[in-house]
Design a protein around this motif. Structure first.
Motif, PDB file in Angstrom:
ATOM      1  N   ARG A 332       0.855  -1.272  -0.015  1.00 28.47           N
ATOM      2  CA  ARG A 332      -0.040  -0.035  -0.124  1.00 28.47           C
ATOM      3  C   ARG A 332       0.809   1.321  -0.043  1.00 28.47           C
ATOM      4  O   ARG A 332       0.499   2.232  -0.713  1.00 28.47           O
ATOM      5  N   THR A 333       1.988   1.252   0.956  1.00 27.42           N
ATOM      6  CA  THR A 333       2.763   2.418   0.740  1.00 27.42           C
ATOM      7  C   THR A 333       4.320   1.928   1.020  1.00 27.42           C
ATOM      8  O   THR A 333       4.870   1.801   1.993  1.00 27.42           O
ATOM      9  N   PRO A 334       4.857   1.648  -0.018  1.00 27.85           N
ATOM     10  CA  PRO A 334       6.220   1.445  -0.042  1.00 27.85           C
ATOM     11  C   PRO A 334       7.266   2.537   0.618  1.00 27.85           C
ATOM     12  O   PRO A 334       7.148   3.583   0.540  1.00 27.85           O
ATOM     13  N   VAL A 335       8.153   1.898   1.668  1.00 21.98           N
ATOM     14  CA  VAL A 335       8.830   2.809   2.321  1.00 21.98           C
ATOM     15  C   VAL A 335      10.396   2.426   2.122  1.00 21.98           C
ATOM     16  O   VAL A 335      10.678   1.340   1.940  1.00 21.98           O
ATOM     17  N   ASN A 336      11.232   3.499   1.540  1.00 19.01           N
ATOM     18  CA  ASN A 336      12.528   3.491   1.541  1.00 19.01           C
ATOM     19  C   ASN A 336      12.865   2.604   0.230  1.00 19.01           C
ATOM     20  O   ASN A 336      13.691   1.785   0.154  1.00 19.01           O
ATOM     21  N   THR A 337      12.009   2.949  -0.772  1.00 19.22           N
ATOM     22  CA  THR A 337      12.432   2.321  -1.872  1.00 19.22           C
ATOM     23  C   THR A 337      13.842   2.729  -2.492  1.00 19.22           C
ATOM     24  O   THR A 337      14.339   1.768  -3.201  1.00 19.22           O
ATOM     25  N   SER A 338      14.467   3.603  -1.991  1.00 21.20           N
ATOM     26  CA  SER A 338      15.872   3.841  -2.331  1.00 21.20           C
ATOM     27  C   SER A 338      16.883   2.815  -1.707  1.00 21.20           C
ATOM     28  O   SER A 338      17.999   2.572  -2.440  1.00 21.20           O
ATOM     29  N   GLY A 339      16.486   2.201  -0.724  1.00 20.28           N
ATOM     30  CA  GLY A 339      17.317   1.211  -0.006  1.00 20.28           C
ATOM     31  C   GLY A 339      17.598   1.868   1.365  1.00 20.28           C
ATOM     32  O   GLY A 339      18.103   1.117   2.265  1.00 20.28           O
ATOM     33  N   GLY A 340      17.439   3.219   1.594  1.00 22.07           N
ATOM     34  CA  GLY A 340      17.276   3.646   2.794  1.00 22.07           C
ATOM     35  C   GLY A 340      18.814   3.651   3.476  1.00 22.07           C
ATOM     36  O   GLY A 340      19.679   3.471   2.402  1.00 22.07           O
ATOM     37  N   VAL A 356      14.673  13.367  -1.290  1.00 23.80           N
ATOM     38  CA  VAL A 356      13.979  13.818  -2.163  1.00 23.80           C
ATOM     39  C   VAL A 356      14.257  13.818  -3.698  1.00 23.80           C
ATOM     40  O   VAL A 356      13.323  13.514  -4.352  1.00 23.80           O
ATOM     41  N   CYS A 357      15.411  13.318  -3.921  1.00 19.85           N
ATOM     42  CA  CYS A 357      15.788  13.041  -5.197  1.00 19.85           C
ATOM     43  C   CYS A 357      15.137  11.777  -5.489  1.00 19.85           C
ATOM     44  O   CYS A 357      14.563  11.345  -6.487  1.00 19.85           O
ATOM     45  N   GLU A 358      15.241  10.751  -4.491  1.00 14.56           N
ATOM     46  CA  GLU A 358      14.210   9.393  -4.385  1.00 14.56           C
ATOM     47  C   GLU A 358      12.855   9.854  -4.958  1.00 14.56           C
ATOM     48  O   GLU A 358      12.381   9.044  -5.858  1.00 14.56           O
ATOM     49  N   LEU A 359      12.345  10.636  -3.980  1.00 11.74           N
ATOM     50  CA  LEU A 359      10.829  10.896  -4.325  1.00 11.74           C
ATOM     51  C   LEU A 359      10.672  11.462  -5.713  1.00 11.74           C
ATOM     52  O   LEU A 359       9.671  11.247  -6.003  1.00 11.74           O
ATOM     53  N   THR A 360      11.563  12.492  -6.157  1.00  9.91           N
ATOM     54  CA  THR A 360      11.440  12.937  -7.674  1.00  9.91           C
ATOM     55  C   THR A 360      11.541  11.983  -8.609  1.00  9.91           C
ATOM     56  O   THR A 360      10.516  12.000  -9.345  1.00  9.91           O
ATOM     57  N   GLY A 365       8.221   8.615 -12.316  1.00  9.31           N
ATOM     58  CA  GLY A 365       8.137   7.387 -13.061  1.00  9.31           C
ATOM     59  C   GLY A 365       9.420   6.800 -13.653  1.00  9.31           C
ATOM     60  O   GLY A 365       9.435   6.106 -14.418  1.00  9.31           O
ATOM     61  N   THR A 366      10.573   7.445 -13.044  1.00  7.15           N
ATOM     62  CA  THR A 366      11.858   6.918 -13.644  1.00  7.15           C
ATOM     63  C   THR A 366      12.980   6.079 -12.803  1.00  7.15           C
ATOM     64  O   THR A 366      14.053   6.206 -13.003  1.00  7.15           O
ATOM     65  N   ALA A 367      12.141   5.551 -11.786  1.00  8.64           N
ATOM     66  CA  ALA A 367      13.094   4.835 -10.680  1.00  8.64           C
ATOM     67  C   ALA A 367      13.463   3.529 -11.104  1.00  8.64           C
ATOM     68  O   ALA A 367      14.118   2.685 -10.041  1.00  8.64           O
ATOM     69  N   GLY A 368      13.268   3.045 -12.314  1.00  5.18           N
ATOM     70  CA  GLY A 368      13.682   1.646 -12.721  1.00  5.18           C
ATOM     71  C   GLY A 368      12.983   0.719 -12.035  1.00  5.18           C
ATOM     72  O   GLY A 368      11.716   0.761 -11.887  1.00  5.18           O
ATOM     73  N   ARG A 370      13.001  -0.209  -9.101  1.00  3.85           N
ATOM     74  CA  ARG A 370      12.524   0.288  -7.844  1.00  3.85           C
ATOM     75  C   ARG A 370      11.103   1.094  -7.698  1.00  3.85           C
ATOM     76  O   ARG A 370      10.643   1.482  -7.065  1.00  3.85           O
ATOM     77  N   GLN A 371      10.598   1.385  -9.035  1.00  3.91           N
ATOM     78  CA  GLN A 371       9.546   2.035  -9.430  1.00  3.91           C
ATOM     79  C   GLN A 371       8.416   1.572  -8.578  1.00  3.91           C
ATOM     80  O   GLN A 371       7.898   0.587  -8.867  1.00  3.91           O
ATOM     81  N   VAL A 372       7.516   2.529  -7.919  1.00  6.26           N
ATOM     82  CA  VAL A 372       6.342   2.311  -7.479  1.00  6.26           C
ATOM     83  C   VAL A 372       5.091   2.704  -8.412  1.00  6.26           C
ATOM     84  O   VAL A 372       5.213   3.943  -8.909  1.00  6.26           O
ATOM     85  N   GLU A 373       4.286   1.804  -8.891  1.00  7.18           N
ATOM     86  CA  GLU A 373       3.586   1.935 -10.030  1.00  7.18           C
ATOM     87  C   GLU A 373       2.530   3.023  -9.501  1.00  7.18           C
ATOM     88  O   GLU A 373       1.937   3.041  -8.534  1.00  7.18           O
ATOM     89  N   GLY A 374       2.260   4.063 -10.424  1.00  9.11           N
ATOM     90  CA  GLY A 374       1.366   5.132 -10.398  1.00  9.11           C
ATOM     91  C   GLY A 374       1.705   6.129  -9.171  1.00  9.11           C
ATOM     92  O   GLY A 374       0.940   6.919  -8.645  1.00  9.11           O
TER      93      GLY A 374
END
Length: 396
Positions: A332-340, A356-360, A365-368, A370-374
């Protein structure tokens, strides 16, 4: 909304232990952000640097240091220090300049070259600083604090070592997909359990390292973004930098003045929760709107606490949320998709900017892999020494 600013560019220098100057890392990240934005450095109106107290005098005037490294071109300059929240304070400083009309396009940069081992106090004797007292009087380095916090969660909420290990497993799997992460290897819960005890009950793989690294953003007014051809950019909608609401807790030493007017009744809300609430109120969104979150996982147990403080679940339900997969990719809410920080380690002035880079990238939609759909709304959160904390909400 009138309080929004556009994120035109995001860039990083990969985290690691490179043995070079923080200025080099920051310059690489800055140039990457400028290239991502399609903005020439000569067209930047202002630069805001997040300070590092471990980089000598250049680290205390980071804005000017990076301006010099990029080439003096007459931009306004500011330097900000707020411990682990330095990057978010730098973002907020840039946002204030844009919204006040002082600048149209601003470069924000944070970089660090961290020493090996536990961070020690910097800046001399500070008997009026409760964090200095924690280090010097109690000998409680950060891992000791993390261990005490983990024990409290175990006692109050029933969290287990296995719950903590699952946080590391989740974040390491995501870090393995991130080219900017220092640690790019998946781990198992068994490997976490088998790693050395650092501050019982936490193992080596439960806590984050200290690292070198850098992150940068190019922020602009919405008008500049439109002129620049960015019709639907990621926007920073809120930045929370609130201080705690606590009665005075510093030891009453003879040389420390006490202002009785500053003594307040303690809030029923935790400090971390108040950081998030202020961001939600400013942005006009709530926990139910969040697509992705980047939180300050100095230790595995602290990530679970952030779930609750961000309102993603009720008090004491963080481990349950994790076990259900709600904070994992596809949840529902992925946390630390960057790896933290589990995958990056601490590069103190850069990490809130890196969030904020990761959020951007997620909102674009460019996180490869790691991308969270939508993903449409993202939140970051961290807490630094001496009442410094921050939360940034970005939207698209």
């Amino acid at each position: 909304m009138s309080g929004e600013v556009a994120v035109l560019g995001a860039g990083m220098h990969p985290w690691g232990k490179w043995g070079r100057s923080f200025v080099e890392y920051g310059t690489v990240a800055a140039r990457a952000a400028l290239a991502d934005a399609g903005v020439d450095w000569r067209d930047v109106d202002s630069i805001v640097g997040a300070d590092t107290v471990r980089g000598g005098y250049p680290g205390y005037v980071a804005g000017a240091t990076f301006a010099k490294a990029l080439g003096w071109q007459g931009a306004r300059v500011a330097s900000v220090y707020a411990a682990c929240a330095s990057g978010a304070q730098a973002i907020n400083t840039a946002r204030a300049q844009i919204l006040s009309g002082l600048a149209d396009v601003i470069l924000v940069v944070g970089a660090d070259a961290a020493p090996k081992g536990f961070f020690k106090p910097a800046g001399g004797e500070r008997a009026d600083d409760p964090d200095w007292l924690r280090f010097r009087v109690l000998g409680a380095t950060n891992p000791a604090y993390f261990g005490l916090y983990a024990r409290r969660r175990m006692a109050v909420h029933g969290d287990t070592l296995e719950d903590f290990a699952l946080v590391k497993v989740k974040n390491a799997a995501l870090g393995a997909l991130n080219p900017n992460a220092r640690y790019r290897k998946e781990v198992t819960a068994e490997e976490v359990a088998a790693s050395a005890v650092v501050a019982d009950p936490l193992r080596l793989l439960d806590i984050c390292a200290t690292s070198d690294g850098a992150a940068a953003l190019v922020l602009s007014s919405m008008e500049f973004a439109r002129r620049h051809g960015a019709t639907d950019p990621v926007r920073v909608r809120a930045v929370s930098t609130v201080t705690p609401t606590y009665p005075r807790t510093v030891l009453d030493l003879p040389d420390v003045a006490t202002d009785s007017a500053a003594v307040v009744e303690p809030s029923e809300e935790t400090y971390r929760a108040s950081i998030a609430r202020a961001a939600y109120e400013e942005a006009g969104v709530g926990p139910e709107d969040i697509s992705v979150a980047e939180v300050y996982d100095l230790s595995t147990s602290l990530e679970l606490q952030w779930y609750e403080d961000l309102g993603l679940c009720g008090e004491g339900e963080g481990a349950k949320l994790l076990r259900e997969g709600a904070t994992s990719p596809g949840g529902r809410t992925p946390v630390n998709t960057s790896g933290g920080l589990a995958s990056f380690g601490e590069a103190v002035p850069a990490q809130a900017i890196a969030q904020v880079c990761e959020l951007t990238w997620q909102l674009r939609g460019t996180a490869g892999a790691r991308q969270v759909e939508g993903a449409r709304v993202g939140i970051s959160a961290n807490q630094g020494l001496f009442g410094h904390g921050s939360s940034v909400i970005a939207v698209r």
